[in-house]
Scaffold this motif. Sequence first.
Motif, PDB file in Angstrom:
ATOM      1  N   LEU A 242      13.774  30.769 -95.911  1.00 27.44           N
ATOM      2  CA  LEU A 242      14.700  29.863 -95.241  1.00 27.44           C
ATOM      3  C   LEU A 242      14.043  29.220 -94.029  1.00 27.44           C
ATOM      4  CD1 LEU A 242      17.946  32.032 -95.370  1.00 27.44           C
ATOM      5  CD2 LEU A 242      17.143  30.312 -97.010  1.00 27.44           C
ATOM      6  N   GLY A 243      14.414  27.958 -93.777  1.00 31.15           N
ATOM      7  CA  GLY A 243      13.913  27.236 -92.619  1.00 31.15           C
ATOM      8  C   GLY A 243      14.728  27.536 -91.380  1.00 31.15           C
ATOM      9  N   VAL A 244      14.504  26.767 -90.321  1.00 32.14           N
ATOM     10  CA  VAL A 244      15.192  27.015 -89.047  1.00 32.14           C
ATOM     11  C   VAL A 244      16.695  26.780 -89.167  1.00 32.14           C
ATOM     12  CG1 VAL A 244      13.158  26.552 -87.637  1.00 32.14           C
ATOM     13  CG2 VAL A 244      14.621  24.648 -88.351  1.00 32.14           C
ATOM     14  N   ASN A 245      17.117  25.983 -90.132  1.00 28.25           N
ATOM     15  CA  ASN A 245      18.549  25.712 -90.322  1.00 28.25           C
ATOM     16  C   ASN A 245      19.129  26.501 -91.485  1.00 28.25           C
ATOM     17  OD1 ASN A 245      18.578  23.795 -88.212  1.00 28.25           O
ATOM     18  ND2 ASN A 245      17.760  22.221 -89.604  1.00 28.25           N
ATOM     19  N   ASN A 246      18.441  27.597 -91.866  1.00 30.75           N
ATOM     20  CA  ASN A 246      18.877  28.490 -92.951  1.00 30.75           C
ATOM     21  C   ASN A 246      18.988  27.772 -94.295  1.00 30.75           C
ATOM     22  OD1 ASN A 246      19.042  30.825 -91.382  1.00 30.75           O
ATOM     23  ND2 ASN A 246      21.099  30.291 -90.665  1.00 30.75           N
ATOM     24  N   GLU A 247      18.133  26.781 -94.492  1.00 29.90           N
ATOM     25  CA  GLU A 247      18.079  26.100 -95.784  1.00 29.90           C
ATOM     26  C   GLU A 247      16.786  26.507 -96.484  1.00 29.90           C
ATOM     27  OE1 GLU A 247      15.385  23.719 -93.299  1.00 29.90           O
ATOM     28  OE2 GLU A 247      17.283  24.821 -93.034  1.00 29.90           O
ATOM     29  N   SER A 248      16.815  26.487 -97.827  1.00 29.30           N
ATOM     30  CA  SER A 248      15.614  26.819 -98.587  1.00 29.30           C
ATOM     31  C   SER A 248      14.527  25.784 -98.308  1.00 29.30           C
ATOM     32  CB  SER A 248      15.924  26.862-100.082  1.00 29.30           C
ATOM     33  OG  SER A 248      14.734  27.007-100.839  1.00 29.30           O
ATOM     34  N   ILE A 249      13.354  26.276 -98.053  1.00 29.43           N
ATOM     35  CA  ILE A 249      12.262  25.359 -97.713  1.00 29.43           C
ATOM     36  C   ILE A 249      11.689  24.667 -98.936  1.00 29.43           C
ATOM     37  CG2 ILE A 249      11.610  26.719 -95.689  1.00 29.43           C
ATOM     38  CD1 ILE A 249       9.235  27.736 -97.451  1.00 29.43           C
ATOM     39  N   THR A 271      10.402  29.970 -87.645  1.00 28.14           N
ATOM     40  CA  THR A 271      10.200  30.858 -86.508  1.00 28.14           C
ATOM     41  C   THR A 271       9.656  32.175 -87.037  1.00 28.14           C
ATOM     42  OG1 THR A 271      12.009  29.823 -85.288  1.00 28.14           O
ATOM     43  CG2 THR A 271      11.275  31.990 -84.551  1.00 28.14           C
ATOM     44  N   LYS A 272       8.419  32.495 -86.682  1.00 21.94           N
ATOM     45  CA  LYS A 272       7.745  33.692 -87.168  1.00 21.94           C
ATOM     46  C   LYS A 272       7.196  34.469 -85.981  1.00 21.94           C
ATOM     47  CE  LYS A 272       5.837  36.438 -90.230  1.00 21.94           C
ATOM     48  NZ  LYS A 272       6.656  37.415 -90.941  1.00 21.94           N
ATOM     49  N   ASP A 273       7.611  35.755 -85.886  1.00 25.32           N
ATOM     50  CA  ASP A 273       7.173  36.616 -84.782  1.00 25.32           C
ATOM     51  C   ASP A 273       7.497  35.997 -83.427  1.00 25.32           C
ATOM     52  OD1 ASP A 273       6.117  38.365 -86.681  1.00 25.32           O
ATOM     53  OD2 ASP A 273       4.172  37.365 -86.661  1.00 25.32           O
ATOM     54  N   GLN A 275       7.632  32.936 -82.651  1.00 24.92           N
ATOM     55  CA  GLN A 275       6.960  31.664 -82.400  1.00 24.92           C
ATOM     56  C   GLN A 275       7.361  30.647 -83.453  1.00 24.92           C
ATOM     57  OE1 GLN A 275       2.766  32.372 -82.259  1.00 24.92           O
ATOM     58  NE2 GLN A 275       2.835  33.537 -80.348  1.00 24.92           N
ATOM     59  N   ARG A 276       7.508  29.425 -83.027  1.00 30.83           N
ATOM     60  CA  ARG A 276       7.822  28.341 -83.953  1.00 30.83           C
ATOM     61  C   ARG A 276       6.514  27.810 -84.533  1.00 30.83           C
ATOM     62  NH1 ARG A 276      12.529  25.201 -84.247  1.00 30.83           N
ATOM     63  NH2 ARG A 276      12.278  23.220 -85.349  1.00 30.83           N
ATOM     64  N   LYS A 277       6.398  27.853 -85.845  1.00 32.96           N
ATOM     65  CA  LYS A 277       5.161  27.454 -86.513  1.00 32.96           C
ATOM     66  C   LYS A 277       5.442  26.378 -87.552  1.00 32.96           C
ATOM     67  CE  LYS A 277       2.696  31.846 -85.944  1.00 32.96           C
ATOM     68  NZ  LYS A 277       1.918  32.909 -86.620  1.00 32.96           N
ATOM     69  N   SER A 278       4.395  25.630 -87.857  1.00 30.29           N
ATOM     70  CA  SER A 278       4.494  24.568 -88.861  1.00 30.29           C
ATOM     71  C   SER A 278       3.817  25.018 -90.150  1.00 30.29           C
ATOM     72  CB  SER A 278       3.836  23.284 -88.352  1.00 30.29           C
ATOM     73  OG  SER A 278       4.471  22.821 -87.192  1.00 30.29           O
ATOM     74  N   PHE A 279       4.438  24.694 -91.276  1.00 33.68           N
ATOM     75  CA  PHE A 279       3.904  25.051 -92.590  1.00 33.68           C
ATOM     76  C   PHE A 279       3.971  23.842 -93.506  1.00 33.68           C
ATOM     77  CE2 PHE A 279       5.439  28.959 -90.723  1.00 33.68           C
ATOM     78  CZ  PHE A 279       4.471  29.892 -91.050  1.00 33.68           C
ATOM     79  N   GLU A 280       3.038  23.797 -94.441  1.00 34.02           N
ATOM     80  CA  GLU A 280       3.067  22.778 -95.490  1.00 34.02           C
ATOM     81  C   GLU A 280       3.465  23.452 -96.796  1.00 34.02           C
ATOM     82  OE1 GLU A 280       0.297  19.091 -96.485  1.00 34.02           O
ATOM     83  OE2 GLU A 280      -0.540  20.948 -97.305  1.00 34.02           O
ATOM     84  N   VAL A 281       4.586  23.036 -97.344  1.00 35.62           N
ATOM     85  CA  VAL A 281       5.094  23.601 -98.600  1.00 35.62           C
ATOM     86  C   VAL A 281       4.715  22.673 -99.746  1.00 35.62           C
ATOM     87  CG1 VAL A 281       7.136  24.388 -99.847  1.00 35.62           C
ATOM     88  CG2 VAL A 281       7.003  24.672 -97.358  1.00 35.62           C
ATOM     89  N   THR A 282       4.184  23.260-100.818  1.00 33.62           N
ATOM     90  CA  THR A 282       3.739  22.492-101.976  1.00 33.62           C
ATOM     91  C   THR A 282       4.365  23.067-103.238  1.00 33.62           C
ATOM     92  OG1 THR A 282       1.618  22.086-100.892  1.00 33.62           O
ATOM     93  CG2 THR A 282       1.729  21.634-103.251  1.00 33.62           C
TER      94      THR A 282
END
Length: 563
Positions: A242-249, A271-273, A275-282
Amino acid sequence: MSQNLLINMFYAAPELWYFIGAIFVLLLGFVFWESIHILKLKQKNYFLNRDRERYAETLYAAKDGYFSFIYPDSKINDPRKHTVEHCSRRLAVMLNLQNGNQTSFEELLKCFYKDDAKKIQKYVDMLTDDGVAFEDEFATKNNGRILKLSASRISDADGSLYCDIIWFRDVSDESTEIDELQAECKKALDKTIRLSDLIDNLAYPAWLRDENLHLQFVNKRYLDFVSENNRDDVISHGSEILGVNNESISYELASSAHASIKIRKQKVSLTKDGQRKSFEVTEVPFHAEQCLDKIYSVGTMCDISELDNLKRNLKLHQNAHLEILGALGTAFAVFDGKKKLAFYNKAFSKMWQLDPSWLDNQPPYSAFLDEIREKRLLPEVPDFILYKKEEQEAFNALIETKEDLLHLPDGRTLRRVRAGYPMGGLFFAFEDVTDKLATRRAYNDLVSVQKEILDGLDVAVFIIAPNGRLSLYNEAYRKLWNHKDIFLQNDPTIQELIESAKDVFPLVDNWNELKNDIISHIANMTTKSFRLTRRDNVKIDVKSFLLSDGSLMVVNNVVQDNE
């Protein structure tokens, strides 16, 4: 007379004759009935024998051979007082037994290896003593075939013991096939383990979706982003990251990938540990099980936080550099990967006489070419469409920095430099070099005039520039010292000039000392002149003059004999 006697006897005792007649009729009827019964028994016995032969032939025709231990019948006075051993014909053929179906069990055991024979004997003892069935496989000695032995006890419904039988089935081919299948299975299992290790040790989460977008498999890294602790729970619950808004990424992304059968990517924040982090989903769709109608997809989620920071810092540095470039007088512009104007400075808009508001709309490079062509600021070309095409192809073809000159219809000459831009596209720099080229032409003209003047002199003259290399010479000098044009055109040093004339000077014990002495006299401004004598006795007066730009002019004058 005998006939009359019988008639008289009949009449004397008719009851007796009636009785004898009745007895005869009864005997005749009994004989007839027994004859029919005997015929029926013979028929039944015939069919029993036929069934027995049919069953026996059926057993003989079976692929399996058998060895039986037949016991005496306890219900009747069976003449067989001991157990009878019987070997089937099929078994005799399978084991190539010399005594055929008369082979004893002891002889049969000789077809197997010693340890296997002992094991079979133990099995048979348990079978004959307690009726314990067994099943096992053994290899024969003579042909190495694998036989599967299956033993069981045969009894009547009331418990009467018939026999113990051991079936022999040749499973060599099946055993070989099983071994091959087991080897393939082990190989496939090892490959699966390696693939599982590969997927589980990826540095990022990965997952597999079926045609209904349901999760079918996830790697270990996936568990770091969901509440479940094992993969089975993730699959059964369909737990999505889930993303920051509790939606499936990735669910909607996977749906789009399945529908278009094209790779889909998107950037998400988590948000991981703390910290707010950026990810690329493919999501990468593919045809599962080589079925065109069955679309699966593989998803990954890569951490690009560090890359984002680098891009952000790079963007800041680029903006700072562009601001510096914007303050310079040289015209600069950047066209991005989509061939649209991404940056320009005031000198660029001024050089090409373009409205800044028009440039702020990020026109494409083709529109820029059209615009300056309308203003007659583009070099005249015979085929503008081809020129425009070649200019745009440079965005994909240009690898190294390229420099060229643009001769504009208004008389200006621009020096253009094109180079690849780190964020994609091309970087353009334009410099008005009209005055520089004019100055260079004037300088070249002056040098040409000087060259013509020097060539018109009879005396040999050459000029050494402040950097110590030859800058100018006349034809008389070249001929005097027998130099080659290609040598002089490479701007040799004064040392190289004298060294090349070594063969012209007379033989001396120390050439280097003479060469250094000549150079010293030329460079010494206090020396008015000095004389050199060539090997052919030609005498030359040498005199040097210091010019205003720091150059050194050396005059070589041939001395006539009367002098």
